[in-house]
Each structure stands twice: as structure tokens, then as C-alpha cells.
Design a protein around this motif. Structure first.
Motif, PDB file in Angstrom:
ATOM      1  N   LYS A  20       0.826  -1.208   0.000  1.00 46.85           N
ATOM      2  CA  LYS A  20       0.000   0.000   0.000  1.00 46.85           C
ATOM      3  C   LYS A  20       0.860   1.258   0.000  1.00 46.85           C
ATOM      4  CE  LYS A  20      -4.016  -2.032   2.304  1.00 46.85           C
ATOM      5  NZ  LYS A  20      -4.885  -2.012   3.505  1.00 46.85           N
ATOM      6  N   LEU A  21       1.906   1.214   0.853  1.00 48.21           N
ATOM      7  CA  LEU A  21       2.792   2.380   0.904  1.00 48.21           C
ATOM      8  C   LEU A  21       3.510   2.584  -0.418  1.00 48.21           C
ATOM      9  CD1 LEU A  21       4.340   1.958   4.471  1.00 48.21           C
ATOM     10  CD2 LEU A  21       2.654   3.651   3.733  1.00 48.21           C
ATOM     11  N   GLY A  22       3.924   1.494  -1.071  1.00 46.94           N
ATOM     12  CA  GLY A  22       4.579   1.610  -2.379  1.00 46.94           C
ATOM     13  C   GLY A  22       3.643   2.149  -3.446  1.00 46.94           C
ATOM     14  N   PHE A  23       2.364   1.714  -3.394  1.00 48.79           N
ATOM     15  CA  PHE A  23       1.377   2.207  -4.351  1.00 48.79           C
ATOM     16  C   PHE A  23       1.132   3.704  -4.174  1.00 48.79           C
ATOM     17  CE2 PHE A  23      -3.058   3.170  -5.367  1.00 48.79           C
ATOM     18  CZ  PHE A  23      -3.084   2.808  -6.705  1.00 48.79           C
ATOM     19  N   VAL A  24       0.991   4.122  -2.885  1.00 49.90           N
ATOM     20  CA  VAL A  24       0.770   5.541  -2.597  1.00 49.90           C
ATOM     21  C   VAL A  24       1.982   6.370  -3.018  1.00 49.90           C
ATOM     22  CG1 VAL A  24       0.418   7.225  -0.757  1.00 49.90           C
ATOM     23  CG2 VAL A  24      -0.863   5.082  -0.735  1.00 49.90           C
ATOM     24  N   ALA A  25       3.183   5.835  -2.743  1.00 51.92           N
ATOM     25  CA  ALA A  25       4.401   6.567  -3.106  1.00 51.92           C
ATOM     26  C   ALA A  25       4.535   6.714  -4.617  1.00 51.92           C
ATOM     27  CB  ALA A  25       5.631   5.847  -2.538  1.00 51.92           C
ATOM     28  N   SER A  26       4.185   5.642  -5.360  1.00 47.44           N
ATOM     29  CA  SER A  26       4.274   5.723  -6.825  1.00 47.44           C
ATOM     30  C   SER A  26       3.265   6.729  -7.380  1.00 47.44           C
ATOM     31  CB  SER A  26       4.030   4.352  -7.451  1.00 47.44           C
ATOM     32  OG  SER A  26       2.716   3.886  -7.151  1.00 47.44           O
ATOM     33  N   LYS A  27       2.064   6.740  -6.803  1.00 41.52           N
ATOM     34  CA  LYS A  27       1.061   7.707  -7.254  1.00 41.52           C
ATOM     35  C   LYS A  27       1.491   9.139  -6.932  1.00 41.52           C
ATOM     36  CE  LYS A  27      -1.986   5.099  -9.181  1.00 41.52           C
ATOM     37  NZ  LYS A  27      -2.228   5.201 -10.642  1.00 41.52           N
ATOM     38  N   TRP A  30       3.994  10.216  -9.377  1.00 44.66           N
ATOM     39  CA  TRP A  30       3.359  10.524 -10.666  1.00 44.66           C
ATOM     40  C   TRP A  30       2.724  11.919 -10.644  1.00 44.66           C
ATOM     41  CZ3 TRP A  30      -1.786  11.394 -12.112  1.00 44.66           C
ATOM     42  CH2 TRP A  30      -2.025  11.382 -13.484  1.00 44.66           C
ATOM     43  N   VAL A  31       2.003  12.215  -9.528  1.00 43.61           N
ATOM     44  CA  VAL A  31       1.365  13.529  -9.399  1.00 43.61           C
ATOM     45  C   VAL A  31       2.425  14.618  -9.325  1.00 43.61           C
ATOM     46  CG1 VAL A  31      -0.054  14.987  -7.898  1.00 43.61           C
ATOM     47  CG2 VAL A  31      -0.711  12.606  -8.315  1.00 43.61           C
ATOM     48  N   LYS A  32       3.493  14.361  -8.557  1.00 42.34           N
ATOM     49  CA  LYS A  32       4.557  15.351  -8.428  1.00 42.34           C
ATOM     50  C   LYS A  32       5.241  15.594  -9.769  1.00 42.34           C
ATOM     51  CE  LYS A  32       8.262  14.248  -6.150  1.00 42.34           C
ATOM     52  NZ  LYS A  32       9.197  13.924  -5.025  1.00 42.34           N
ATOM     53  N   GLY A  33       5.454  14.531 -10.558  1.00 44.98           N
ATOM     54  CA  GLY A  33       6.050  14.701 -11.885  1.00 44.98           C
ATOM     55  C   GLY A  33       5.168  15.540 -12.795  1.00 44.98           C
TER      56      GLY A  33
END
Length: 471
Positions: A20-27, A30-33
Motif C-alpha cells: 500500500k505504501l509503495g502504491f501511494v508513493a508511486s502515485k 506521478w502527481v509530483k512529476g
């Protein structure tokens, strides 16, 4: 026992939490990019043309001034809810250039006035038909007038200059004609809305002209000159680039002059739009009231024709560039390079002529004459090579290059003629004539007579005596 039973549960939950933490971090990444890319794009938009930032501030200033209709009670009591028309007018008609703002403002004001007047006339005429005949007459008039106004939008001159005004006329006329208000109330409402539209349009025009103006005519003038200069850059470097062996030097992406012509191919729509807006603009910056904007479009079309020929040369750089310099390449290298460079110099002189708003200098014809003579020499040299001794494909590739360069020379000559016509019609300044060598020597060898020779110590005395010439 409790600690032993709980430990497997904790071990099972930890992988799920990590996922879950990895999914949130990847999202989040993506938003930050996306946010970083949006910020870079926004910054680049303002850096490429700072006038865009100024335009946004001008629109905000105009909306703030027009909003005073709601902030001051006397203004609100005079115009009421019709004050919203002033704000809508600013949002709709304020364009980036002065010409675009003038075009939309004048179209909207005149179309609103005309539509309201004809709508009131149609409503009064329909009222004369009585309770039963009024709907029929009103419907017929709306069908007839709205249909005729829509049909006029297909006319070239209306489509080019007054299309927005035709739309506003149809909307205003239809709203007034089919409204259920009495004529007296319609007159009052039309007066209020027309006044607010005119005030909003006047605010747009004044701020557009007097606060950091962006002139469409100046932009068109600069665009045509820059496009021609891009073509000159390509021709200046084509000869050296073509006859350098493949694999030597930089890549094509590292040489912007080889790809600058591509933007010229896509500039037609921009030039047409700028020319239309420039027609509405008052005299400014050396541009007179009846500036021949059509001549700029003519020069732009010739520049695109030249860019199409240059595109062929660009393909030759990719597919016909020699791997190893052969005898035929060495023999025509100097002629082809000189021809390309002289044509580039001619185009650069044309670009300078437009930028400086002057007549073409004699050096333009000098470069063109050199290009023509080199073109003849190039064809003669290619015809000297016999086919049995040389590769047919190699000769044909070089014939394509020679033929394309000859076509470019012809197009550049047409461009020079069009620029001369533009200089005449726009009444550009004539170049100051430079004194010749004889005139300079004559100026240096001026002899001034002296009234009293005794006053001069270090003088050369020349005795000039009149002699009678007999034939």
C-alpha cells in the motif's frame, strides 16, 4: 501464548502495508512529476514570449475596472443587471494583439446596435398584425433575417473580417425579436446593454493600445523577415554540409540551421491571422494606415515555396550525402557551395531589407547574378561526365541537387521582386547612396582659391591659364 499467536499476524500484515505504501508513493511521484512538468511548461510559455504574462495582467486590470459597475451604487442603479454585459464583453473581445481586440470590439458593438434596432423594428411590425397575425409575422421575419445573415457568413469578405459580428447580430436580433417584453421595456434594456457593451469594448481598446501594445502588423513584419532568414541559414551551410563525408562532424539534431526551415512550412495560418488583424490597426511604428499587408502574404507564400525546395535538399542530405568524396563531387564542390552561399546571402539581404524597412540594396542583384552564373556552370560540369565512366545513380542524385538549387535561385528572384514592390507600396526609405571611388577622390582633391597669396606660406601655386580651343 498470546505473543506467539499475534506474531504471524503481524508478519502477514507487513507485506500488505508495504504494498500500500509503495502504491501511494508511486502515485505521489506521478502527481509530483505532472506538477513539475506543468510548472516547467508554464515557465517556458512566459519565457518564450514575456508579452503573454503582460497580456494576462492587462485582462485582469480591465476586468477589475469594468467590475466597478457592481461596486459603485450610482453605476449599478443606472445599468442594473445589464452591467454583466460589460464583463462578458471584456472576456470575449480582449485579444492578444491590438488588431484582434479592435476587430472583435467594433464587430460586437456595431452588431449589437444593428441587431437591436432591426429586432425592435421587426417586433413593432409584427405587433401591427394583431393577436393572431403577430406570431406568424414575427416567425417569418426571424426566419428571413436570421437566414439571410447566416448566408452572408459564407461571403469571403464577411468570413474573413466580419464573421464574429454576424454571429452577434443573429443572437441579438433573435433575442429582441422573440422576447415577450413590451417595446418600451425593450428600448430601455437595449440602451443599457448597448451602453455596457460599448464601455467594455472601449476599456479593452484603450488598455490594449496604451498599455504595452502588441501590434499584429509588427508581428507579421517580423515573422516574414525571420522566416526568410531561416532559409538563408540553411543555404549558407548546405554546401559545406553536403560535401562533408557522412559520419563527419556533428549530428543533424545538433545543427539547428538544418531544421529551421520546417517552421516556415507551417506558418501560413499564423500569417493569414496576423494580416487580418493588422488591417484593423491604426498607424503605428512606421506602418501607415493603408499598409500593403497582402504583399507580406505574397512574400510569405514565396518563402514557403522556397522552403519546399529546401526540404528536397534536406532529403538529399539524408539519402544522397556521399560516404567518400569522389571525383565528380570534388569537381562540383566549389561551384555548388558558392551557388548555395550566394543564394543565402541574397535571402539574408532580403531579410535585412524587410527588417530595416528600406529599399533593396544593389548587393542583392549582385548575389543573384553570381548564383545564376554558378548554376549554369554547375549544369555544364555535370553534363561533362560520361555515363560509362561514372555511376548513373550518383550523377542523377547530383542533378537533383543542381536542379533544386536552380529552382531556389528562381524563387529567390521572385521574392526579391515582391520585396521591391512592398518597399514601393509601403513607401520605405531609400538607401543612402554611397560615393564611388572617383567621387571620393574628387572630394579629397578639392582646390579652394585664395584671395591673397602672400598670406599663405606653405602653399602650392597652380597657374591656370585659359586657352582657346580650335577645331
Amino acid at each position: 501464548m498470546d505473543a506467539l499467536t499475534q506474531s504471524p499476524t503481524l508478519e502477514m500484515n507487513s507485506p500488505n502495508q508495504e504494498k500500500k505504501l509503495g502504491f501511494v508513493a508511486s502515485k505521489w511521484d506521478w502527481v509530483k512529476g505532472k506538477m513539475v512538468n506543468a510548472a516547467k511548461t508554464t515557465k517556458k510559455l512566459g519565457t518564450d514570449d514575456p508579452r503573454r504574462v503582460i497580456h494576462a495582467m492587462k485582462v485582469g486590470l480591465t476586468l477589475t475596472l469594468v467590475s466597478l459597475f457592481y461596486y459603485f451604487r450610482p453605476l449599478y442603479d443606472s445599468f442594473g443587471e445589464s452591467a454583466i454585459c460589460a464583463i462578458l464583453t471584456v472576456v470575449v473581445v480582449f485579444e492578444f494583439t491590438v488588431g484582434g481586440t479592435l476587430s472583435k470590439s467594433l464587430n460586437r458593438g456595431s452588431a449589437t446596435l444593428l441587431g437591436a434596432a432591426i429586432g425592435i423594428g421587426a417586433k413593432s411590425l409584427a405587433a401591427a398584425g394583431g393577436q393572431r397575425g403577430e406570431p406568424v409575422i414575427r416567425g417569418f421575419l426571424v426566419f428571413l433575417i436570421a437566414g439571410a445573415a447566416t448566408y452572408t457568413r459564407f461571403l469571403p469578405i464577411v468570413k474573413r473580417k466580419y464573421d464574429y459580428g454576424a454571429q452577434i447580430f443573429i443572437v441579438t436580433f433573435s433575442l429582441v425579436a422573440v422576447s415577450g417584453y413590451r417595446v418600451n421595456h425593450i428600448l430601455q434594456m437595449s440602451h443599457q446593454r448597448l451602453a455596457t457593451v460599448l464601455m467594455g469594448g472601449a476599456a479593452c481598446i484603450l488598455i490594449s493600445i496604451f498599455v504595452c501594445p502588441v501590434w499584429a502588423g509588427q508581428d507579421l513584419h517580423n515573422l516574414v523577415a525571420e522566416n526568410i532568414e531561416k532559409l538563408a541559414d540553411f543555404l549558407d551551410g548546405f554546401g559545406d554540409e553536403f560535401f562533408s563525408c557522412a559520419g563527419d562532424g556533428e549530428e543533424e539534431d545538433e545543427k539547428p540551421f538544418l531544421t529551421g526551415y520546417k517552421s516556415v512550412l507551417d506558418s501560413e495560418a499564423t500569417e493569414d491571422s496576423l494580416a487580418q488583424f493588422a488591417w484593423w490597426e491604426p498607424p503605428h511604428g512606421g506602418f501607415k494606415l493603408c499598409q500593403p499587408w497582402k504583399e507580406y502574404l505574397k512574400i510569405g507564400n514565396l518563402a514557403r515555396e522556397c522552403a519546399h525546395h529546401i526540404q528536397t535538399l534536406g532529403e538529399c542530405l539524408i539519402h544522397s550525402k556521399p560516404q567518400v568524396a569522389s571525383e565528380i563531387h570534388r569537381k562540383i564542390e566549389k561551384t555548388c557551395t558558392t551557388m548555395s552561399k550566394e543564394t543565402g546571402k541574397a535571402l539574408r539581404e532580403v531579410s535585412s531589407t524587410i527588417k530595416e524597412k528600406r529599399f533593396p540594396s544593389p548587393s542583392l542583384q549582385t548575389h543573384l547574378q553570381k548564383s545564376k552564373s554558378e548554376a549554369v556552370d554547375l549544369i555544364i560540369k555535370l553534363e561533362e561526365f560520361s555515363l560509362p565512366k561514372h555511376d548513373l545513380r550518383e550523377i542523377m542524385k547530383l542533378f537533383v541537387v543542381a536542379s533544386t538549387l536552380s529552382d531556389i535561385v528562381g524563387t529567390v528572384e521572385e521574392i526579391s521582386v515582391s520585396v521591391a514592390q512592398l518597399s514601393t507600396k509601403a513607401r520605405f526609405e531609400n538607401p543612402k547612396s554611397t560615393p564611388t571611388y572617383c567621387e571620393k577622390q574628387r572630394q579629397l582633391a578639392t582646390v579652394e582659391p585664395l584671395d591673397d597669396i602672400d598670406q599663405c606660406k606653405d602653399c602650392v601655386v597652380i597657374d591656370v591659364r585659359e586657352q582657346e580651343l580650335r577645331i
